[in-house]
Design an enzyme around this catalytic site. Structure first.
Site, short mmCIF file in Angstrom:
data_model
loop_
_atom_site.label_atom_id
_atom_site.label_comp_id
_atom_site.label_asym_id
_atom_site.label_seq_id
_atom_site.Cartn_x
_atom_site.Cartn_y
_atom_site.Cartn_z
N ASN A 107 0.81 -1.23 0.00
CA ASN A 107 0.00 0.00 0.00
C ASN A 107 0.84 1.29 0.00
O ASN A 107 0.37 2.33 -0.44
CB ASN A 107 -1.02 -0.02 1.14
CG ASN A 107 -0.39 -0.05 2.50
OD1 ASN A 107 0.76 -0.43 2.65
ND2 ASN A 107 -1.13 0.37 3.50
N GLY A 152 2.97 -5.44 7.46
CA GLY A 152 1.91 -6.17 6.77
C GLY A 152 0.79 -6.49 7.74
O GLY A 152 0.62 -5.80 8.75
N SER A 153 0.07 -7.55 7.44
CA SER A 153 -1.10 -7.87 8.25
C SER A 153 -0.69 -8.47 9.60
O SER A 153 0.40 -9.04 9.74
CB SER A 153 -1.97 -8.88 7.50
OG SER A 153 -1.20 -10.04 7.24
N VAL A 165 0.02 -12.37 9.35
CA VAL A 165 1.36 -12.76 8.87
C VAL A 165 2.42 -12.31 9.88
O VAL A 165 3.38 -13.04 10.15
CB VAL A 165 1.64 -12.21 7.46
CG1 VAL A 165 3.06 -12.54 7.03
CG2 VAL A 165 0.65 -12.78 6.45
N GLY A 166 2.23 -11.14 10.47
CA GLY A 166 3.19 -10.65 11.48
C GLY A 166 3.32 -11.63 12.64
O GLY A 166 4.42 -11.84 13.16
N GLU A 214 5.21 -4.09 12.09
CA GLU A 214 4.23 -3.00 11.92
C GLU A 214 3.03 -3.62 11.23
O GLU A 214 3.13 -4.03 10.08
CB GLU A 214 4.81 -1.87 11.06
CG GLU A 214 6.03 -1.17 11.64
CD GLU A 214 5.70 -0.36 12.88
OE1 GLU A 214 4.52 -0.08 13.15
OE2 GLU A 214 6.65 -0.02 13.60
N CYS A 252 -2.80 1.56 6.48
CA CYS A 252 -2.82 1.01 7.84
C CYS A 252 -3.41 2.04 8.80
O CYS A 252 -3.97 1.69 9.82
CB CYS A 252 -1.41 0.63 8.27
SG CYS A 252 -0.23 1.93 7.98
N GLU A 298 9.12 2.94 13.65
CA GLU A 298 9.87 3.26 12.43
C GLU A 298 10.02 4.77 12.33
O GLU A 298 9.41 5.53 13.09
CB GLU A 298 9.12 2.71 11.20
CG GLU A 298 9.02 1.21 11.24
CD GLU A 298 8.87 0.58 9.88
OE1 GLU A 298 7.79 0.70 9.30
OE2 GLU A 298 9.85 -0.04 9.39
#
Ligand code: NAD
Length: 495
Positions: A154, A230-231, A234-235, A252, A286, A466
């Site tokens: 994104n 990412g999601s 998956v994180g 994140e 996000c 970040e």
């Protein structure tokens, strides 16, 4: 017809084909028939080569003075600036968001690259007195080693830059795996770094899927740092698979960001913010505003204005300057949105606008969905609790600021929140009590700047941030140094 361009991986300073020799397509989500190019379908063999290159490059990159590393980043930032328009246009073709926003995405990469270039001269440590005589104490930042970077689609240039630039300025070498929907924007960034003079092996780029590239990258024995955006699903996998090896991991992840509109708010300003926050990037940020909690006294006024404005939004190809909202990224994301709209209806939320795929004419060529607003939502509904990642926003009435804050905090995510109010007490209470990593006052939930920490609480992140100097804390380790010039044995805590 000219054959599609084939884009290669970048490993050890060379543009190379993947070991499989296969490629995948990068298509325009506004015109499915438009192929932007073919990218390498890589696997663990390519990851192995990329990590080996990063390992070989590390000792000399680590020893290059940070201001010299910064000079390469300055050159890269200037090249990005020169090519901003081309990269923005390619990004709109690659992932759909409108040109204004893709220019912003490239600008964010420019800002981050300049910012981190400057950090080459600012990696300040501390000096402090010792408890012993003739002893000197200081702290310095040390690089960590090879960083495996995994990014979503994104913000396809901005997010890679958030990871690559701080990693490099701290003296690490990197392997980046971009999202399969947006390999071109990360490719452009890496190509610019090559042109700016990054030594071979310091930056490596391997395209391919999460399973065949992301997994071997994060699990590689020589990778010391994993940074994933990412999601949350998956994180969680990333987190679990690297825990036993004690790699440094920055996660994140998802968001379900809330905007609170109080009865003393400037309502027109709040509607402007709601529109931009909810439907910018087609809701696929996000930090997107996906819940709006509105004080009951202004609820109907707000809804009336918001729905009118949402219905009037022009949806289409983001390259058309009159378009305000582009397509969704792919068919899968469109189906997810469709499913959540069905769920919202089943939950008896009131569908106030949108609620369907856009069809007919040019709409049939892409993944277009109408800006969708659900009203009278209850805080426990799934459409209020779960990340949808599309142009769907849930509006929830509230009686008071206390209740609005409670609703705002009642999700598993904690990325961004906002409050519209002209009452300073309300603003400060929200700033204090919202459980999010970012809080906006009289602005929507989006709009982060590169010199402030970026990240979220709860299931959005794992405590790291970040951007800003906070990123340096993730990509370096503190080394504490004691220099004894007394010429005798001195024992801390004993003498
Ligand atoms: P995703 O989790 O599907 O994929 C992210 C990256 O991980 C991709 O490169 C993907 O190929 C890779 N991946 C997938 N499975 C993997 C696996 N098993 N092992 C290793 N890598 C794997 O997310 P997405 O759909 O690309 O992006 C959308 C999500 O990202 C949303 O949840 C959004 O909120 C989140 N996001 C968060 C932030 C933030 O800073 N908090 C920023 C942008 C996006």
């Amino acid at each position: 017809m000219t054959p599609p361009r084939i884009y290669k991986n970048y490993i050890d300073g060379e543009w190379v084909e993947s070991a499989s020799g296969q490629a995948f397509e990068n298509v325009n989500p506004a015109h499915r028939g438009e192929l932007l190019g073919l990218f390498q379908k890589s696997d663990s063999r390519d990851v192995e080569n990329a990590v080996a290159a990063a390992k070989q490059a590390y000792p000399s990159w680590r020893l290059m003075p940070a201001p010299k590393r910064g000079e390469i980043l300055y050159r890269a930032a200037r090249l990005l600036l020169e090519r901003k328009e081309t990269f923005a246009e390619q990004m709109t073709r690659e992932m759909g968001k409108i040109l204004d926003e893709t220019r912003g995405d490239v600008q964010e990469a420019i800002d981050m690259t300049f910012y981190m270039a400057g950090e080459g001269r600012r990696q300040f440590g501390q000096t402090t007195p010792s408890e012993l005589q003739s002893k000197f104490c200081l702290t310095v930042r040390s690089p960590i080693g090879i960083c495996g970077l995994i990014t979503p689609w994104n913000f396809p240039m901005a997010i890679p830059s958030w990871k690559i630039m701080p990693a490099l300025i701290c003296g690490n070498t990197v392997v980046i795996k971009p999202a399969t929907d947006t390999p071109l924007s990360a490719y452009n960034l890496v190509e610019v770094l090559e042109e700016a003079g990054i030594p071979r092996g310091v930056v490596n780029y391997v395209a391919g899927s999460g399973g065949s590239v992301g997994t071997p990258l994060m699990n590689h024995r020589d990778v010391r740092v994993v940074s994933f955006t990412g999601s949350t699903a998956v994180g969680r996998e990333v987190s679990q698979s690297v825990v036993a090896s004690f790699k440094h991991v920055c996660l994140e992840m998802g968001g379900k960001n809330v905007m609170i509109v109080m009865d003393d708010a400037n309502l027109d300003l709040a509607v402007d913010g709601a529109l931009w926050g909810s439907f910018g990037t087609t809701g696929q940020r996000c930090t997107a505003t996906s819940r709006i909690v509105v004080h009951k006294k202004v609820y109907h006024d707000f809804i009336g204005k918001f729905v009118d404005r949402a219905r009037a939004l022009r949806v289409g190809d983001g390259l058309d300057p009159s378009v305000q909202m582009g397509p969704l990224i792919n068919e899968g994301q469109l189906r997810t949105v469709e499913e959540y709209v069905v769920i919202g209806k089943q939950e008896a939320a009131h569908l106030l606008s949108g609620g369907g795929r856009l069809t007919g004419g040019a709409y049939d060529e892409g993944f277009f969905y109408a800006p969708t607003i659900f009203g009278d939502c209850a805080p426990t509904m799934r459409i209020v609790q779960e990340e949808i990642f599309g142009p769907v926003v849930a509006v929830i009435p509230a009686d008071s600021l206390d209740q609005a804050i409670e609703i705002g905090n009642s999700v598993v995510y904690g990325l961004s929140s906002s409050i519209y109010t002209r009452n300073v007490n309300h603003a400060f209470r929200a700033m204090r009590d919202m459980e999010t990593g970012i809080v906006y006052v009289n602005a929507p939930t989006i709009g982060a700047e590169t010199h402030l920490p970026f990240g979220g609480t709860k299931q959005t992140g794992n405590g790291h941030r970040e951007a800003s100097t906070a990123a340096l804390d993730f990509y370096s380790e503190w080394k504490s140094i004691y220099v004894d010039f007394s010429d005798k044995l001195q024992r801390a805590q004993i003498d």
